[in-house]
Design a protein around this motif. Structure first.
Motif, PDB file in Angstrom:
ATOM      1  N   SER A  71       0.905  -1.173   0.037  1.00  0.00           N
ATOM      2  CA  SER A  71       0.025   0.011   0.126  1.00  0.00           C
ATOM      3  C   SER A  71       0.853   1.285   0.048  1.00  0.00           C
ATOM      4  O   SER A  71       2.200   1.219  -0.073  1.00  0.00           O
ATOM      5  CB  SER A  71      -0.947   0.010   1.327  1.00  0.00           C
ATOM      6  N   GLN A  72       0.259   2.325   0.059  1.00  0.00           N
ATOM      7  CA  GLN A  72       0.987   3.678  -0.225  1.00  0.00           C
ATOM      8  C   GLN A  72       1.427   4.026  -1.555  1.00  0.00           C
ATOM      9  O   GLN A  72       2.310   3.242  -2.016  1.00  0.00           O
ATOM     10  CB  GLN A  72       1.953   3.819   0.642  1.00  0.00           C
ATOM     11  N   SER A  73       1.053   4.638  -2.053  1.00  0.00           N
ATOM     12  CA  SER A  73       1.095   5.008  -3.669  1.00  0.00           C
ATOM     13  C   SER A  73       2.496   5.067  -4.160  1.00  0.00           C
ATOM     14  O   SER A  73       2.966   4.660  -5.017  1.00  0.00           O
ATOM     15  CB  SER A  73       0.229   6.088  -4.186  1.00  0.00           C
ATOM     16  N   LEU A  74       3.264   5.795  -3.401  1.00  0.00           N
ATOM     17  CA  LEU A  74       4.747   6.000  -3.932  1.00  0.00           C
ATOM     18  C   LEU A  74       5.510   5.030  -3.591  1.00  0.00           C
ATOM     19  O   LEU A  74       6.537   4.554  -4.303  1.00  0.00           O
ATOM     20  CB  LEU A  74       5.145   7.506  -3.123  1.00  0.00           C
ATOM     21  N   ALA A  75       5.280   4.171  -2.500  1.00  0.00           N
ATOM     22  CA  ALA A  75       6.046   3.074  -2.172  1.00  0.00           C
ATOM     23  C   ALA A  75       5.617   1.887  -3.445  1.00  0.00           C
ATOM     24  O   ALA A  75       6.513   1.275  -3.767  1.00  0.00           O
ATOM     25  CB  ALA A  75       5.540   2.517  -0.775  1.00  0.00           C
ATOM     26  N   ILE A  76       4.530   1.991  -3.546  1.00  0.00           N
ATOM     27  CA  ILE A  76       4.137   0.824  -4.951  1.00  0.00           C
ATOM     28  C   ILE A  76       4.832   1.218  -5.891  1.00  0.00           C
ATOM     29  O   ILE A  76       5.430   0.372  -6.767  1.00  0.00           O
ATOM     30  CB  ILE A  76       2.514   0.973  -5.033  1.00  0.00           C
ATOM     31  N   ILE A  77       4.831   2.450  -6.444  1.00  0.00           N
ATOM     32  CA  ILE A  77       5.508   3.022  -7.562  1.00  0.00           C
ATOM     33  C   ILE A  77       7.081   2.763  -7.716  1.00  0.00           C
ATOM     34  O   ILE A  77       7.573   2.369  -8.654  1.00  0.00           O
ATOM     35  CB  ILE A  77       5.056   4.615  -7.795  1.00  0.00           C
ATOM     36  N   GLU A  78       7.805   2.996  -6.390  1.00  0.00           N
ATOM     37  CA  GLU A  78       9.124   2.759  -6.161  1.00  0.00           C
ATOM     38  C   GLU A  78       9.485   1.071  -6.341  1.00  0.00           C
ATOM     39  O   GLU A  78      10.282   1.010  -7.026  1.00  0.00           O
ATOM     40  CB  GLU A  78       9.503   3.167  -4.651  1.00  0.00           C
ATOM     41  N   TYR A  79       8.590   0.492  -5.874  1.00  0.00           N
ATOM     42  CA  TYR A  79       8.599  -0.803  -6.033  1.00  0.00           C
ATOM     43  C   TYR A  79       8.348  -1.499  -7.519  1.00  0.00           C
ATOM     44  O   TYR A  79       9.304  -2.264  -8.097  1.00  0.00           O
ATOM     45  CB  TYR A  79       7.584  -1.766  -5.216  1.00  0.00           C
ATOM     46  N   LEU A  80       7.780  -0.933  -8.352  1.00  0.00           N
ATOM     47  CA  LEU A  80       7.495  -1.079  -9.709  1.00  0.00           C
ATOM     48  C   LEU A  80       8.716  -0.836 -10.401  1.00  0.00           C
ATOM     49  O   LEU A  80       9.333  -1.353 -11.184  1.00  0.00           O
ATOM     50  CB  LEU A  80       6.180  -0.363 -10.105  1.00  0.00           C
ATOM     51  N   GLU A  81       9.394   0.422  -9.958  1.00  0.00           N
ATOM     52  CA  GLU A  81      10.296   0.855 -10.732  1.00  0.00           C
ATOM     53  C   GLU A  81      11.649   0.064 -10.741  1.00  0.00           C
ATOM     54  O   GLU A  81      12.458  -0.061 -11.568  1.00  0.00           O
ATOM     55  CB  GLU A  81      10.497   2.421 -10.227  1.00  0.00           C
ATOM     56  N   GLU A  82      11.728  -0.500  -9.341  1.00  0.00           N
ATOM     57  CA  GLU A  82      12.940  -1.196  -9.083  1.00  0.00           C
ATOM     58  C   GLU A  82      12.739  -2.927  -9.375  1.00  0.00           C
ATOM     59  O   GLU A  82      13.739  -3.388  -9.918  1.00  0.00           O
ATOM     60  CB  GLU A  82      12.950  -1.479  -7.543  1.00  0.00           C
ATOM     61  N   THR A  83      11.573  -3.245  -9.615  1.00  0.00           N
ATOM     62  CA  THR A  83      11.224  -4.535 -10.344  1.00  0.00           C
ATOM     63  C   THR A  83      10.946  -4.645 -11.821  1.00  0.00           C
ATOM     64  O   THR A  83      11.192  -5.415 -12.484  1.00  0.00           O
ATOM     65  CB  THR A  83      10.256  -5.385  -9.383  1.00  0.00           C
ATOM     66  N   ARG A  84      10.310  -3.483 -12.213  1.00  0.00           N
ATOM     67  CA  ARG A  84      10.157  -3.365 -13.588  1.00  0.00           C
ATOM     68  C   ARG A  84      10.557  -2.055 -14.072  1.00  0.00           C
ATOM     69  O   ARG A  84       9.888  -0.992 -14.461  1.00  0.00           O
ATOM     70  CB  ARG A  84       8.457  -3.356 -13.878  1.00  0.00           C
ATOM     71  N   PRO A  85      11.973  -1.994 -14.431  1.00  0.00           N
ATOM     72  CA  PRO A  85      12.610  -0.772 -14.647  1.00  0.00           C
ATOM     73  C   PRO A  85      12.413  -0.017 -15.953  1.00  0.00           C
ATOM     74  O   PRO A  85      12.621   1.125 -16.083  1.00  0.00           O
ATOM     75  CB  PRO A  85      14.084  -0.928 -14.368  1.00  0.00           C
ATOM     76  N   ASN A  86      11.625  -0.614 -16.930  1.00  0.00           N
ATOM     77  CA  ASN A  86      11.539  -0.128 -18.175  1.00  0.00           C
ATOM     78  C   ASN A  86       9.899   0.172 -18.616  1.00  0.00           C
ATOM     79  O   ASN A  86       9.178  -0.735 -18.306  1.00  0.00           O
ATOM     80  CB  ASN A  86      12.139  -0.736 -19.431  1.00  0.00           C
ATOM     81  N   PRO A  87       9.545   1.364 -19.110  1.00  0.00           N
ATOM     82  CA  PRO A  87      10.318   2.434 -19.108  1.00  0.00           C
ATOM     83  C   PRO A  87      10.650   3.194 -17.710  1.00  0.00           C
ATOM     84  O   PRO A  87       9.645   2.846 -16.752  1.00  0.00           O
ATOM     85  CB  PRO A  87       9.447   3.489 -19.885  1.00  0.00           C
ATOM     86  N   ARG A  88      11.742   3.908 -17.483  1.00  0.00           N
ATOM     87  CA  ARG A  88      11.990   4.224 -16.285  1.00  0.00           C
ATOM     88  C   ARG A  88      11.265   5.646 -16.068  1.00  0.00           C
ATOM     89  O   ARG A  88      10.838   6.300 -16.647  1.00  0.00           O
ATOM     90  CB  ARG A  88      13.297   4.629 -16.050  1.00  0.00           C
ATOM     91  N   LEU A  89      10.674   5.624 -14.715  1.00  0.00           N
ATOM     92  CA  LEU A  89       9.940   6.925 -14.101  1.00  0.00           C
ATOM     93  C   LEU A  89      10.741   7.792 -13.189  1.00  0.00           C
ATOM     94  O   LEU A  89      10.271   8.651 -12.609  1.00  0.00           O
ATOM     95  CB  LEU A  89       8.479   6.388 -13.343  1.00  0.00           C
ATOM     96  N   LEU A  90      11.886   7.362 -13.076  1.00  0.00           N
ATOM     97  CA  LEU A  90      13.008   8.323 -12.390  1.00  0.00           C
ATOM     98  C   LEU A  90      14.201   8.259 -13.182  1.00  0.00           C
ATOM     99  O   LEU A  90      14.633   7.244 -13.701  1.00  0.00           O
ATOM    100  CB  LEU A  90      13.362   7.433 -11.058  1.00  0.00           C
ATOM    101  N   PRO A  91      14.724   9.449 -13.370  1.00  0.00           N
ATOM    102  CA  PRO A  91      16.012   9.808 -14.162  1.00  0.00           C
ATOM    103  C   PRO A  91      17.181   9.099 -13.553  1.00  0.00           C
ATOM    104  O   PRO A  91      17.097   8.649 -12.299  1.00  0.00           O
ATOM    105  CB  PRO A  91      16.236  11.309 -13.987  1.00  0.00           C
ATOM    106  N   GLU A  92      18.133   8.884 -14.364  1.00  0.00           N
ATOM    107  CA  GLU A  92      19.434   8.370 -13.870  1.00  0.00           C
ATOM    108  C   GLU A  92      20.140   9.144 -12.900  1.00  0.00           C
ATOM    109  O   GLU A  92      20.722   8.577 -11.957  1.00  0.00           O
ATOM    110  CB  GLU A  92      20.204   7.873 -14.950  1.00  0.00           C
ATOM    111  N   ASP A  93      20.273  10.321 -13.072  1.00  0.00           N
ATOM    112  CA  ASP A  93      21.272  11.327 -12.131  1.00  0.00           C
ATOM    113  C   ASP A  93      20.424  11.559 -11.031  1.00  0.00           C
ATOM    114  O   ASP A  93      19.289  11.792 -10.673  1.00  0.00           O
ATOM    115  CB  ASP A  93      21.157  12.641 -13.136  1.00  0.00           C
ATOM    116  N   PRO A  94      21.228  11.099  -9.683  1.00  0.00           N
ATOM    117  CA  PRO A  94      20.900  11.332  -8.444  1.00  0.00           C
ATOM    118  C   PRO A  94      20.162  12.892  -8.227  1.00  0.00           C
ATOM    119  O   PRO A  94      19.049  12.614  -7.522  1.00  0.00           O
ATOM    120  CB  PRO A  94      22.028  10.969  -7.578  1.00  0.00           C
ATOM    121  N   LYS A  95      20.649  13.744  -8.540  1.00  0.00           N
ATOM    122  CA  LYS A  95      20.201  14.992  -8.186  1.00  0.00           C
ATOM    123  C   LYS A  95      18.742  15.400  -8.937  1.00  0.00           C
ATOM    124  O   LYS A  95      17.923  15.739  -8.417  1.00  0.00           O
ATOM    125  CB  LYS A  95      20.849  16.105  -8.683  1.00  0.00           C
ATOM    126  N   LYS A  96      18.652  15.042 -10.024  1.00  0.00           N
ATOM    127  CA  LYS A  96      17.397  14.745 -10.970  1.00  0.00           C
ATOM    128  C   LYS A  96      16.463  14.029 -10.157  1.00  0.00           C
ATOM    129  O   LYS A  96      15.193  14.324 -10.080  1.00  0.00           O
ATOM    130  CB  LYS A  96      17.575  14.454 -12.455  1.00  0.00           C
TER     131      LYS A  96
END
Lengths: 216, 216
Positions: A71-96
């Motif tokens: 649960s919690q929308s951003l936690a869910i989205i971060e999980y999707l990003e880590e397990t299904r990275p394509n297409p990426r929803l977070l840029p590569e550069d840490p500052k971005k």
């Protein structure tokens, strides 16, 4: 095997936090089933003991995926990003990436909770005025930040998690009749995002649980 | 070179969101300077035009680091985690990372904003009752979740971002005189964490801007 089944999204058509996750699933091309939870009917179906075993937080969205329930929308989205990275929803550069998360959190912690149902119910007659004030205050800061970070979308020209939060929050602003003329950057980005199919098919006006009178 | 300078944390001793970041900086052994922003004095120093150039969101914490200024506590902590990964504050396993972020977001979006100053000011006489109700409701769900995830700390036996959110929220609960007897797991973890030096040196009772009458 549980992990190979299609994910199930517990969702409500008009919940802006549910919409964030629907956009992420659409952008990543993840097929899923919806299990609608009506937040208004029967005093709120999220409060039933049946749903509490799904999500003790008694909120949507919740996502059953890979054998677990998140649960919690951003936690869910971060999980999707880590397990299904394509297409990426977070840029590569840490500052971005930090800028993306900063805008997402500004909306998810700084604006949305203040205009959520539980708070509004406490406000009585001041309800609409309060919601407008919270959103305007948050949008004023957001407009200033976006002037530094935005390209076509919130951060440059790629769709990021920040955009997934922006569009549902503008939808809430419109529901509460917030005057948006002071936020031209927010409006421009919102319009550009709503041209994308993934934002349109996940829109509250066309979900399986959208009442017929509210359908687009 | 700007990037090599010591980071500056804009902070307020009693801000629970600032405390989250102070714990992260302490755990990661990052030396930093504090720039206190008094949220009560002069109607709130965060509202000055001077501070608005630091953080348009007019909130603490904000962190000047690596030539940029970041705000929003969880976004700051994720940035520190990505650029200074040791010791890690997120587990390696994606499912465990998701649990950590779920608990952190439950507190940061689901509890803290509802008992924040701006909302309480609207509640008038119901202020204390409202704060107690929000925190109790959130802790009831959290207690149930922690029964599944906790070891010595929120997720297993390593300190994670979830713990950085838990301790400051329990501190707020105590300030608002919430009865914590129904949350034995929360209380046990909070106590274990407060035994760690990094949580103690970052505590609101011993910051440079803590008023003398509130010092431990």
């Amino acid at each position: 095997m549980a992990a190979s089944k299609k994910p199930v999204l517990y969702t409500y058509f008009r919940s802006s936090c549910s919409w964030r996750v629907r956009i992420a699933l659409a952008l990543k091309g993840i097929a899923y089933d919806q299990s609608p939870v009506n937040l208004m009917k029967d005093g709120g179906q999220q409060l039933t003991s049946e749903f509490q075993t799904v999500n003790p937080m008694q909120q949507v969205p919740a996502l059953k995926i890979d054998g677990i329930i998140l649960s919690q929308s951003l936690a869910i989205i971060e999980y999707l990003e880590e397990t299904r990275p394509n297409p990426r929803l977070l840029p590569e550069d840490p500052k971005k990436r930090a800028q993306v998360r900063m805008i997402a959190e500004h909306i998810a912690s700084g604006i949305q909770p203040l205009q959520n149902l539980s708070v509004l119910q406490q406000m009585g007659e001041k309800k609409l005025e309060w919601a407008q004030q919270c959103i305007s205050h948050g949008f004023k800061a957001l407009e200033q930040i976006l002037k530094e970070t935005a390209g076509r979308y919130c951060i440059g020209n790629e769709v990021t998690v920040a955009d997934l939060c922006l569009v549902p929050q503008v939808y809430n602003a419109e529901r509460f009749k917030v005057d948006l003329t002071a936020y031209p950057t927010i409006c421009r980005i919102n319009k550009a995002l709503l041209e994308l199919e993934e934002f349109r098919i996940s829109h509250p006006s066309c979900q399986p649980d959208t009442p017929s009178e509210l359908r687009a």
